[in-house]
Design a protein around this motif. Structure first.
Motif, PDB file in Angstrom:
ATOM      1  N   MET A  20      -6.786  40.081 -18.502  1.00 22.60           N
ATOM      2  CA  MET A  20      -7.254  39.873 -17.152  1.00 22.60           C
ATOM      3  C   MET A  20      -6.407  38.777 -16.504  1.00 22.60           C
ATOM      4  N   LYS A  21      -6.132  38.984 -15.205  1.00 24.03           N
ATOM      5  CA  LYS A  21      -5.320  38.041 -14.460  1.00 24.03           C
ATOM      6  C   LYS A  21      -5.880  37.954 -13.044  1.00 24.03           C
ATOM      7  N   THR A  22      -5.729  36.810 -12.405  1.00 24.57           N
ATOM      8  CA  THR A  22      -6.240  36.610 -11.055  1.00 24.57           C
ATOM      9  C   THR A  22      -5.114  36.810 -10.044  1.00 24.57           C
ATOM     10  N   CYS A  23      -5.373  37.624  -9.023  1.00 28.70           N
ATOM     11  CA  CYS A  23      -4.406  37.861  -7.955  1.00 28.70           C
ATOM     12  C   CYS A  23      -4.362  36.633  -7.065  1.00 28.70           C
ATOM     13  N   THR A  24      -3.167  36.212  -6.697  1.00 27.73           N
ATOM     14  CA  THR A  24      -3.034  35.029  -5.847  1.00 27.73           C
ATOM     15  C   THR A  24      -3.325  35.342  -4.382  1.00 27.73           C
ATOM     16  N   SER A  25      -3.348  36.610  -4.010  1.00 33.20           N
ATOM     17  CA  SER A  25      -3.576  36.976  -2.612  1.00 33.20           C
ATOM     18  C   SER A  25      -5.062  37.197  -2.326  1.00 33.20           C
ATOM     19  N   CYS A  26      -5.730  37.983  -3.172  1.00 28.52           N
ATOM     20  CA  CYS A  26      -7.133  38.324  -2.905  1.00 28.52           C
ATOM     21  C   CYS A  26      -8.106  37.597  -3.827  1.00 28.52           C
ATOM     22  N   CYS A  27      -7.598  36.858  -4.808  1.00 30.54           N
ATOM     23  CA  CYS A  27      -8.413  36.047  -5.730  1.00 30.54           C
ATOM     24  C   CYS A  27      -9.361  36.874  -6.591  1.00 30.54           C
ATOM     25  N   ARG A  28      -9.034  38.147  -6.852  1.00 27.01           N
ATOM     26  CA  ARG A  28      -9.852  38.974  -7.742  1.00 27.01           C
ATOM     27  C   ARG A  28      -9.271  38.946  -9.142  1.00 27.01           C
ATOM     28  N   ARG A  29     -10.150  39.025 -10.139  1.00 26.72           N
ATOM     29  CA  ARG A  29      -9.684  39.119 -11.515  1.00 26.72           C
ATOM     30  C   ARG A  29      -9.544  40.595 -11.862  1.00 26.72           C
ATOM     31  N   LEU A  30      -8.317  41.001 -12.205  1.00 31.02           N
ATOM     32  CA  LEU A  30      -8.010  42.403 -12.456  1.00 31.02           C
ATOM     33  C   LEU A  30      -7.269  42.526 -13.782  1.00 31.02           C
ATOM     34  N   PRO A  31      -7.281  43.729 -14.405  1.00 32.17           N
ATOM     35  CA  PRO A  31      -6.499  43.924 -15.627  1.00 32.17           C
ATOM     36  C   PRO A  31      -5.001  43.899 -15.318  1.00 32.17           C
ATOM     37  N   LEU A  32      -4.192  43.649 -16.335  1.00 29.51           N
ATOM     38  CA  LEU A  32      -2.743  43.540 -16.139  1.00 29.51           C
ATOM     39  C   LEU A  32      -2.115  44.824 -15.618  1.00 29.51           C
ATOM     40  N   ALA A  33      -2.760  45.974 -15.846  1.00 33.31           N
ATOM     41  CA  ALA A  33      -2.220  47.250 -15.367  1.00 33.31           C
ATOM     42  C   ALA A  33      -2.196  47.314 -13.839  1.00 33.31           C
ATOM     43  N   ARG A  34      -3.004  46.500 -13.164  1.00 34.35           N
ATOM     44  CA  ARG A  34      -3.065  46.500 -11.702  1.00 34.35           C
ATOM     45  C   ARG A  34      -2.005  45.616 -11.065  1.00 34.35           C
ATOM     46  N   PHE A  35      -1.146  44.960 -11.893  1.00 35.25           N
ATOM     47  CA  PHE A  35      -0.097  44.096 -11.386  1.00 35.25           C
ATOM     48  C   PHE A  35       1.258  44.731 -11.647  1.00 35.25           C
ATOM     49  N   GLN A  36       2.208  44.511 -10.743  1.00 34.08           N
ATOM     50  CA  GLN A  36       3.545  45.078 -10.853  1.00 34.08           C
ATOM     51  C   GLN A  36       4.372  44.232 -11.824  1.00 34.08           C
ATOM     52  N   SER A  37       5.122  44.920 -12.692  1.00 30.83           N
ATOM     53  CA  SER A  37       5.966  44.209 -13.645  1.00 30.83           C
ATOM     54  C   SER A  37       7.229  43.725 -12.954  1.00 30.83           C
ATOM     55  N   ALA A  38       7.663  42.500 -13.284  1.00 29.55           N
ATOM     56  CA  ALA A  38       8.850  41.909 -12.660  1.00 29.55           C
ATOM     57  C   ALA A  38      10.131  42.338 -13.356  1.00 29.55           C
TER      58      ALA A  38
END
Length: 74
Positions: free
Chosen positions: A1-19
Motif C-alpha cells: 500500500m502506498k499513499t498518493c501525493t495528489s489525492c491522499c488515498r492509500r492504494l495498492p502499488l498496482a495503481r501507481f505508474q512505474s518509473a
C-alpha cells in the motif's frame, strides 16, 4: 500500500505508474489521467439540425421563460 501525493488515498502499488527503475511514481494513475484530461482541449460540438428544429418548436410553443417569485396562496 502506498499513499498518493495528489489525492491522499492509500492504494495498492498496482495503481501507481512505474518509473522504469523499479520505483513507482508518487501520483496514482487516476490522478495522472485526470490531469491529462484537464490539459487536453475539448472537441467542438457539432450542431444537430433536427435538435435545433425541436428546440425552436418548443420555444415557440411555450414562449419565453419568465422568472417570477412564487407567492403563497392565502
Amino acid at each position: 500500500m502506498k499513499t498518493c501525493t495528489s489525492c491522499c488515498r492509500r492504494l495498492p502499488l498496482a495503481r501507481f505508474q512505474s518509473a522504469g527503475n523499479g520505483k513507482h511514481k508518487p501520483t496514482c494513475l487516476t490522478c495522472i489521467n485526470d490531469q491529462r484530461r484537464l490539459r487536453s482541449p475539448l472537441a467542438p460540438i457539432r450542431k444537430d439540425p433536427v435538435q435545433v428544429h425541436i428546440n425552436n418548436a418548443v420555444h415557440l410553443w411555450h414562449g419565453p421563460v419568465t422568472r417570477t417569485a412564487l407567492t403563497p396562496a392565502v
